[in-house]
Design a protein around this motif. Sequence first.
Motif, short mmCIF file in Angstrom:
data_model
loop_
_atom_site.label_atom_id
_atom_site.label_comp_id
_atom_site.label_asym_id
_atom_site.label_seq_id
_atom_site.Cartn_x
_atom_site.Cartn_y
_atom_site.Cartn_z
N TYR A 333 33.89 41.16 35.74
CA TYR A 333 34.24 42.52 35.30
C TYR A 333 33.61 42.76 33.93
O TYR A 333 33.73 41.94 33.02
CB TYR A 333 35.76 42.68 35.21
N ASN A 334 32.92 43.90 33.80
CA ASN A 334 32.32 44.29 32.53
C ASN A 334 33.15 45.43 31.95
O ASN A 334 33.10 46.56 32.46
CB ASN A 334 30.88 44.75 32.75
N PRO A 335 33.94 45.17 30.90
CA PRO A 335 34.79 46.23 30.36
C PRO A 335 34.01 47.36 29.69
O PRO A 335 34.56 48.45 29.51
CB PRO A 335 35.66 45.49 29.33
N ASP A 336 32.74 47.11 29.35
CA ASP A 336 31.96 48.16 28.68
C ASP A 336 31.67 49.33 29.62
O ASP A 336 31.82 50.49 29.24
CB ASP A 336 30.65 47.59 28.14
N ASP A 337 31.25 49.01 30.85
CA ASP A 337 30.97 50.10 31.79
C ASP A 337 31.93 50.09 32.98
O ASP A 337 31.76 50.86 33.94
CB ASP A 337 29.52 50.04 32.28
N GLU A 338 32.94 49.18 32.94
CA GLU A 338 34.00 49.10 33.95
C GLU A 338 33.45 48.80 35.35
O GLU A 338 34.03 49.20 36.36
CB GLU A 338 34.83 50.39 33.97
N THR A 339 32.35 48.04 35.41
CA THR A 339 31.81 47.65 36.71
C THR A 339 32.44 46.33 37.16
O THR A 339 32.72 45.44 36.35
CB THR A 339 30.28 47.49 36.65
N ILE A 340 32.65 46.22 38.46
CA ILE A 340 33.25 45.04 39.06
C ILE A 340 32.34 44.51 40.16
O ILE A 340 31.87 45.27 41.01
CB ILE A 340 34.64 45.36 39.65
N SER A 341 32.08 43.21 40.13
CA SER A 341 31.34 42.54 41.20
C SER A 341 32.26 41.52 41.83
O SER A 341 32.80 40.64 41.14
CB SER A 341 30.09 41.84 40.65
N LEU A 342 32.47 41.61 43.14
CA LEU A 342 33.36 40.70 43.86
C LEU A 342 32.54 39.78 44.75
O LEU A 342 31.54 40.20 45.35
CB LEU A 342 34.36 41.48 44.71
N HIS A 343 32.96 38.51 44.85
CA HIS A 343 32.25 37.51 45.65
C HIS A 343 33.24 36.79 46.56
O HIS A 343 34.38 36.52 46.16
CB HIS A 343 31.54 36.50 44.74
N ASP A 344 32.79 36.47 47.76
CA ASP A 344 33.65 35.74 48.70
C ASP A 344 33.97 34.34 48.19
O ASP A 344 35.07 33.83 48.39
CB ASP A 344 32.98 35.66 50.07
N GLU A 345 33.00 33.69 47.55
CA GLU A 345 33.17 32.36 46.98
C GLU A 345 32.83 32.42 45.49
O GLU A 345 31.99 33.22 45.08
CB GLU A 345 32.27 31.34 47.67
N PRO A 346 33.49 31.60 44.67
CA PRO A 346 33.21 31.66 43.23
C PRO A 346 31.79 31.23 42.90
O PRO A 346 31.32 30.19 43.37
CB PRO A 346 34.24 30.70 42.63
N LEU A 347 31.11 32.03 42.10
CA LEU A 347 29.79 31.70 41.59
C LEU A 347 29.91 31.27 40.14
O LEU A 347 30.93 31.55 39.48
CB LEU A 347 28.87 32.93 41.70
N PRO A 348 28.92 30.56 39.60
CA PRO A 348 28.98 30.17 38.18
C PRO A 348 29.22 31.38 37.29
O PRO A 348 28.56 32.42 37.43
CB PRO A 348 27.60 29.56 37.93
N LEU A 354 42.16 38.72 39.52
CA LEU A 354 43.61 38.91 39.48
C LEU A 354 44.18 38.25 38.23
O LEU A 354 45.07 38.80 37.57
CB LEU A 354 44.26 38.31 40.73
N ASP A 355 43.66 37.08 37.90
CA ASP A 355 44.11 36.38 36.70
C ASP A 355 43.72 37.15 35.44
O ASP A 355 44.50 37.25 34.49
CB ASP A 355 43.50 34.97 36.67
N ILE A 356 42.52 37.72 35.44
CA ILE A 356 42.07 38.51 34.29
C ILE A 356 42.95 39.74 34.11
O ILE A 356 43.32 40.09 32.98
CB ILE A 356 40.59 38.93 34.47
N ALA A 357 43.31 40.39 35.21
CA ALA A 357 44.20 41.55 35.11
C ALA A 357 45.55 41.15 34.51
O ALA A 357 46.12 41.87 33.68
CB ALA A 357 44.39 42.19 36.49
N ALA A 358 46.06 39.98 34.92
CA ALA A 358 47.33 39.50 34.38
C ALA A 358 47.20 39.21 32.88
O ALA A 358 48.10 39.54 32.09
CB ALA A 358 47.78 38.26 35.14
N GLN A 359 46.10 38.57 32.48
CA GLN A 359 45.91 38.25 31.07
C GLN A 359 45.88 39.51 30.21
O GLN A 359 46.53 39.59 29.16
CB GLN A 359 44.62 37.45 30.89
N GLN A 360 45.12 40.49 30.65
CA GLN A 360 45.00 41.72 29.87
C GLN A 360 46.33 42.48 29.82
O GLN A 360 46.67 43.08 28.79
CB GLN A 360 43.90 42.60 30.45
N THR A 361 47.07 42.44 30.90
CA THR A 361 48.39 43.09 30.90
C THR A 361 49.30 42.46 29.86
O THR A 361 49.96 43.14 29.08
CB THR A 361 49.02 42.99 32.30
#
Length: 388
Positions: A333-348, A354-361
């Motif tokens: 997630y890029n907070p500057d332009d609010e773009t989100i890239s989702l991947h089926d498997e974790p990439l480097p 979901l964890d990032i949303a919890a942290q920011q909350t």
Amino acid sequence: MKVLLKGVSREEVRELIALNETPWVSLFLAPHPPGETIQRAIQLENLLRRSEAELEASGYDRDDAHAMLAPVWEMTDARTLEEYQDAGLACYVAPGQFHLYRLPHRVSDAVIVGRRPFIKPLLMPRPATDSFYVLALSKSRVRLLHATPSGITAVPLPDAPAGIDDLPQTDPTGRQAQRHVAPSTRGGASGAMYPGHGGNIYDEKAEVQRYLQAVSNAVERALSRARDPLVLAGVDYMVSMYRALNGYAHVIDTHISGSPDHVNDEALGERGAHVLMTHRSRLATDERDRFEALLQYNPPRASTNLRSILPAAHAGRVARLLVASDRQMWGRYNPDDETISLHDEPLPGDDDLLDIAAQQTLLHGGEAVAVPATDIPGSNGVAAVFRY
């Protein structure tokens, strides 16, 4: 090193995620049955080797990685692990940082290496019956019990009256007096009276209130540092009167109804556990109903869309967030332009968004709770109520 024996407060989590060090190794170790300490030590070693390999793959120096994880390597000694034999463990390690939490709920063996600590396991609610109190109230005696997975124990209440008859009596002029029961007269009921004051009828309700106030004061002192829920047990009118006088902040709003005088401690603990489980289930249902009502009648105040929730969390607009404890949504997630890239498997370089949303909350003063995905409205594993 920070070790918490019973879960972790939201303030502790906020302090953890506010740290600027990177990278972070978040390591979780499941509890093992007694007698399997060696197997658990071997599993911890395997998780540590995996952590070092992932750190190296991300460009971290091998020696630096081993040095950073040294406090956890020290725990691979079987004798050290015996201290935490029956608990799930969460270890958070970064350069110059080591935080060890003993969790009140089960976790699976896992390791996550990333730019931030992985906090969802710290946000899972404690099991409803993990640790709670039962206060058994009657006129003849009072008992405060503490129920934990290892059993139920009595909590001393040295300042509480042993029963209502143990309470010093006060006559209508404010002086201490002894009450006695007056004989019944034709057409009238017998009642307690104060001698020497013209037959003033003893006010039973006021006396019960005074008794319960003394009990409440004693309980509040005994539990001054406690946060576990308290289940009341007693006949309905006494429980109702006690609630009006109660000074402990964690009394639940349902109780064990009926006189507890002939109920033993273990049975009270079992009934208290049932009351707590029912209470938790009702709260979860009520929250889901309120959320679905917001979605239907006031949609700007709620969402199950991660693409709406993440920017709102970064802006401090999320008041309460539910995230799936048993699901990850890997991406960036890029907070500057609010773009989100989702991947089926974790990439480097990916995070569980979901964890990032919890942290920011949490960082912006909101509430965040990790629960099974089936307990969250919608099918996205996330739901938020917005402040505005």
